[in-house]
Design a protein around this motif. Sequence first.
Motif, PDB file in Angstrom:
ATOM      1  N   GLU A 110     -23.085  -5.108  35.528  1.00 51.23           N
ATOM      2  CA  GLU A 110     -22.979  -4.598  36.896  1.00 51.23           C
ATOM      3  C   GLU A 110     -23.532  -5.599  37.901  1.00 51.23           C
ATOM      4  OE1 GLU A 110     -23.032   0.230  36.256  1.00 51.23           O
ATOM      5  OE2 GLU A 110     -24.927  -0.801  36.689  1.00 51.23           O
ATOM      6  N   ARG A 111     -24.566  -6.335  37.505  1.00 48.86           N
ATOM      7  CA  ARG A 111     -25.103  -7.357  38.401  1.00 48.86           C
ATOM      8  C   ARG A 111     -24.077  -8.456  38.626  1.00 48.86           C
ATOM      9  NH1 ARG A 111     -29.189  -9.259  35.512  1.00 48.86           N
ATOM     10  NH2 ARG A 111     -30.418  -7.412  35.972  1.00 48.86           N
ATOM     11  N   ARG A 112     -23.387  -8.867  37.547  1.00 45.26           N
ATOM     12  CA  ARG A 112     -22.353  -9.896  37.677  1.00 45.26           C
ATOM     13  C   ARG A 112     -21.130  -9.370  38.431  1.00 45.26           C
ATOM     14  NH1 ARG A 112     -22.257 -14.153  33.954  1.00 45.26           N
ATOM     15  NH2 ARG A 112     -20.415 -14.823  35.106  1.00 45.26           N
ATOM     16  N   ALA A 113     -20.818  -8.088  38.224  1.00 45.55           N
ATOM     17  CA  ALA A 113     -19.662  -7.495  38.903  1.00 45.55           C
ATOM     18  C   ALA A 113     -19.957  -7.194  40.367  1.00 45.55           C
ATOM     19  CB  ALA A 113     -19.237  -6.208  38.189  1.00 45.55           C
ATOM     20  N   GLY A 114     -21.242  -7.049  40.684  1.00 44.22           N
ATOM     21  CA  GLY A 114     -21.604  -6.764  42.063  1.00 44.22           C
ATOM     22  C   GLY A 114     -21.386  -5.322  42.466  1.00 44.22           C
ATOM     23  N   ARG A 115     -21.307  -4.422  41.471  1.00 41.82           N
ATOM     24  CA  ARG A 115     -21.068  -3.017  41.773  1.00 41.82           C
ATOM     25  C   ARG A 115     -21.443  -2.166  40.569  1.00 41.82           C
ATOM     26  NH1 ARG A 115     -14.723  -2.560  42.452  1.00 41.82           N
ATOM     27  NH2 ARG A 115     -15.082  -0.338  42.207  1.00 41.82           N
ATOM     28  N   GLU A 116     -21.625  -0.890  40.801  1.00 43.67           N
ATOM     29  CA  GLU A 116     -21.821   0.029  39.701  1.00 43.67           C
ATOM     30  C   GLU A 116     -20.477   0.263  39.021  1.00 43.67           C
ATOM     31  OE1 GLU A 116     -23.638   3.543  41.157  1.00 43.67           O
ATOM     32  OE2 GLU A 116     -25.497   2.544  41.781  1.00 43.67           O
ATOM     33  N   LEU A 117     -20.491   0.399  37.711  1.00 45.56           N
ATOM     34  CA  LEU A 117     -19.255   0.549  36.949  1.00 45.56           C
ATOM     35  C   LEU A 117     -19.228   1.897  36.247  1.00 45.56           C
ATOM     36  CD1 LEU A 117     -19.125  -3.019  35.360  1.00 45.56           C
ATOM     37  CD2 LEU A 117     -17.750  -2.187  37.270  1.00 45.56           C
ATOM     38  N   THR A 118     -18.194   2.681  36.526  1.00 48.68           N
ATOM     39  CA  THR A 118     -18.018   3.962  35.858  1.00 48.68           C
ATOM     40  C   THR A 118     -17.376   3.733  34.492  1.00 48.68           C
ATOM     41  OG1 THR A 118     -15.794   4.307  36.752  1.00 48.68           O
ATOM     42  CG2 THR A 118     -17.663   5.048  38.108  1.00 48.68           C
ATOM     43  N   GLU A 119     -17.315   4.789  33.686  1.00 51.83           N
ATOM     44  CA  GLU A 119     -16.649   4.683  32.394  1.00 51.83           C
ATOM     45  C   GLU A 119     -15.176   4.341  32.576  1.00 51.83           C
ATOM     46  OE1 GLU A 119     -17.858   4.764  29.263  1.00 51.83           O
ATOM     47  OE2 GLU A 119     -19.806   4.711  30.245  1.00 51.83           O
ATOM     48  N   GLU A 120     -14.565   4.868  33.630  1.00 52.19           N
ATOM     49  CA  GLU A 120     -13.162   4.543  33.917  1.00 52.19           C
ATOM     50  C   GLU A 120     -13.016   3.060  34.256  1.00 52.19           C
ATOM     51  OE1 GLU A 120      -9.517   5.767  36.965  1.00 52.19           O
ATOM     52  OE2 GLU A 120     -11.450   6.801  37.084  1.00 52.19           O
ATOM     53  N   ASP A 121     -13.975   2.527  35.026  1.00 50.00           N
ATOM     54  CA  ASP A 121     -13.948   1.098  35.356  1.00 50.00           C
ATOM     55  C   ASP A 121     -14.020   0.263  34.079  1.00 50.00           C
ATOM     56  OD1 ASP A 121     -13.853   1.590  38.088  1.00 50.00           O
ATOM     57  OD2 ASP A 121     -16.028   1.506  38.323  1.00 50.00           O
ATOM     58  N   LEU A 122     -14.909   0.648  33.168  1.00 51.51           N
ATOM     59  CA  LEU A 122     -15.067  -0.082  31.915  1.00 51.51           C
ATOM     60  C   LEU A 122     -13.787  -0.024  31.082  1.00 51.51           C
ATOM     61  CD1 LEU A 122     -18.679   1.050  30.959  1.00 51.51           C
ATOM     62  CD2 LEU A 122     -17.993  -1.173  31.885  1.00 51.51           C
ATOM     63  N   ASP A 123     -13.131   1.129  31.092  1.00 48.57           N
ATOM     64  CA  ASP A 123     -11.867   1.252  30.360  1.00 48.57           C
ATOM     65  C   ASP A 123     -10.809   0.323  30.957  1.00 48.57           C
ATOM     66  OD1 ASP A 123     -12.866   3.136  28.610  1.00 48.57           O
ATOM     67  OD2 ASP A 123     -12.150   4.853  29.778  1.00 48.57           O
ATOM     68  N   ARG A 124     -10.769   0.225  32.272  1.00 45.83           N
ATOM     69  CA  ARG A 124      -9.782  -0.630  32.932  1.00 45.83           C
ATOM     70  C   ARG A 124     -10.070  -2.103  32.652  1.00 45.83           C
ATOM     71  NH1 ARG A 124      -6.851   1.716  37.200  1.00 45.83           N
ATOM     72  NH2 ARG A 124      -7.016  -0.129  38.526  1.00 45.83           N
ATOM     73  N   LEU A 125     -11.347  -2.489  32.677  1.00 49.46           N
ATOM     74  CA  LEU A 125     -11.714  -3.869  32.375  1.00 49.46           C
ATOM     75  C   LEU A 125     -11.385  -4.216  30.925  1.00 49.46           C
ATOM     76  CD1 LEU A 125     -15.143  -4.140  34.252  1.00 49.46           C
ATOM     77  CD2 LEU A 125     -12.974  -5.200  34.908  1.00 49.46           C
ATOM     78  N   ALA A 126     -11.578  -3.248  30.039  1.00 51.66           N
ATOM     79  CA  ALA A 126     -11.229  -3.468  28.630  1.00 51.66           C
ATOM     80  C   ALA A 126      -9.722  -3.624  28.481  1.00 51.66           C
ATOM     81  CB  ALA A 126     -11.737  -2.309  27.778  1.00 51.66           C
ATOM     82  N   ALA A 127      -8.949  -2.836  29.234  1.00 49.98           N
ATOM     83  CA  ALA A 127      -7.491  -2.929  29.172  1.00 49.98           C
ATOM     84  C   ALA A 127      -6.996  -4.276  29.681  1.00 49.98           C
ATOM     85  CB  ALA A 127      -6.862  -1.798  29.989  1.00 49.98           C
ATOM     86  N   MET A 128      -7.759  -4.893  30.596  1.00 49.64           N
ATOM     87  CA  MET A 128      -7.393  -6.204  31.128  1.00 49.64           C
ATOM     88  C   MET A 128      -7.977  -7.343  30.300  1.00 49.64           C
ATOM     89  SD  MET A 128      -7.565  -5.655  35.278  1.00 49.64           S
ATOM     90  CE  MET A 128      -9.076  -4.680  35.355  1.00 49.64           C
ATOM     91  N   SER A 129      -8.588  -7.017  29.154  1.00 47.50           N
ATOM     92  CA  SER A 129      -9.204  -8.002  28.255  1.00 47.50           C
ATOM     93  C   SER A 129     -10.360  -8.748  28.904  1.00 47.50           C
ATOM     94  CB  SER A 129      -8.149  -8.998  27.749  1.00 47.50           C
ATOM     95  OG  SER A 129      -7.130  -8.339  27.032  1.00 47.50           O
ATOM     96  N   VAL A 130     -10.974  -8.141  29.903  1.00 49.64           N
ATOM     97  CA  VAL A 130     -12.148  -8.738  30.537  1.00 49.64           C
ATOM     98  C   VAL A 130     -13.374  -8.529  29.662  1.00 49.64           C
ATOM     99  CG1 VAL A 130     -13.677  -8.650  32.553  1.00 49.64           C
ATOM    100  CG2 VAL A 130     -11.189  -8.453  32.848  1.00 49.64           C
ATOM    101  N   LEU A 131     -13.422  -7.385  28.988  1.00 50.95           N
ATOM    102  CA  LEU A 131     -14.559  -7.090  28.128  1.00 50.95           C
ATOM    103  C   LEU A 131     -14.103  -6.335  26.892  1.00 50.95           C
ATOM    104  CD1 LEU A 131     -15.310  -3.826  28.432  1.00 50.95           C
ATOM    105  CD2 LEU A 131     -16.203  -4.587  30.619  1.00 50.95           C
ATOM    106  N   VAL A 132     -14.984  -6.323  25.908  1.00 52.05           N
ATOM    107  CA  VAL A 132     -14.768  -5.565  24.673  1.00 52.05           C
ATOM    108  C   VAL A 132     -16.017  -4.740  24.413  1.00 52.05           C
ATOM    109  CG1 VAL A 132     -14.361  -5.712  22.189  1.00 52.05           C
ATOM    110  CG2 VAL A 132     -13.248  -7.343  23.722  1.00 52.05           C
TER     111      VAL A 132
END
Length: 248
Positions: A110-132
């Motif tokens: 979240e510090r690197r993203a510059g925002r709070e991340l919801t579970e939905e945000d994490l799912d979207r980032l995972a779908a974009m292969s940004v994180l695992v």
Amino acid sequence: MMESATDLTVDELAARAGVTVRTIRFYSTRGLLPPPEIGPRRVGRYGPDHLSRLALIEELQHQGLTLSAIERYLAQLPPDLSAQDLAIHRALVASWVPDKAEDATREQLERRAGRELTEEDLDRLAAMSVLVRTKDPQVFRVDPGLLHLGTRLLDVPIALETILAARTVVIEHTRSAARELSRLFKDEVWGPYRDGGPDEEEMARMKSLSAHMQPMVVQALVTAFQRSMKEELREWFGKGEGGARSEG
């Protein structure tokens, strides 16, 4: 609420990029980063192009380039490149570097993203292969170069199902292209050795040739894709404009 990527102080930029303020100031004095916009109270404000340029510099360093070589590389780029253009350069550089990712806790993410991340945000980032996701729900394997771009896409009104469908299309077509290109390479290079395999010297030469071809093939694919997308968008918007005129 955390600051957006379009209006960052030097401290916020450092946190988002995962570097120190001292590093940013050093890069700025060497001309590797464009100067910030000066806002109220003479405070410098940074944006997406600075984040993308820092990600590109990081990739070039992973490639083993010296600071002088990085300066020469960046000096050859047009000065008005957008954050998206810089991200493409970074992707091309990263395409022939071994895959790498960093472990990050949710707080670090979240510090690197510059925002709070919801579970939905994490799912979207995972779908974009940004994180695992890992076995620990608070720890993630993150591609630092893609993180800020993925974070910006979180605000684009695209459903998760659409992102997953687009990812499937990209994977299927890129695998098909890789398969056909590999077949052509095998027919051209391995063809003369159908009756007997190459010796060790020839094998080393072919491996070297393959390594040198990979970045050129990647760049050709990216260029062809960009042109195809521009043509599709031009045709799409052209039809829309034509339809609007005909209705008037």
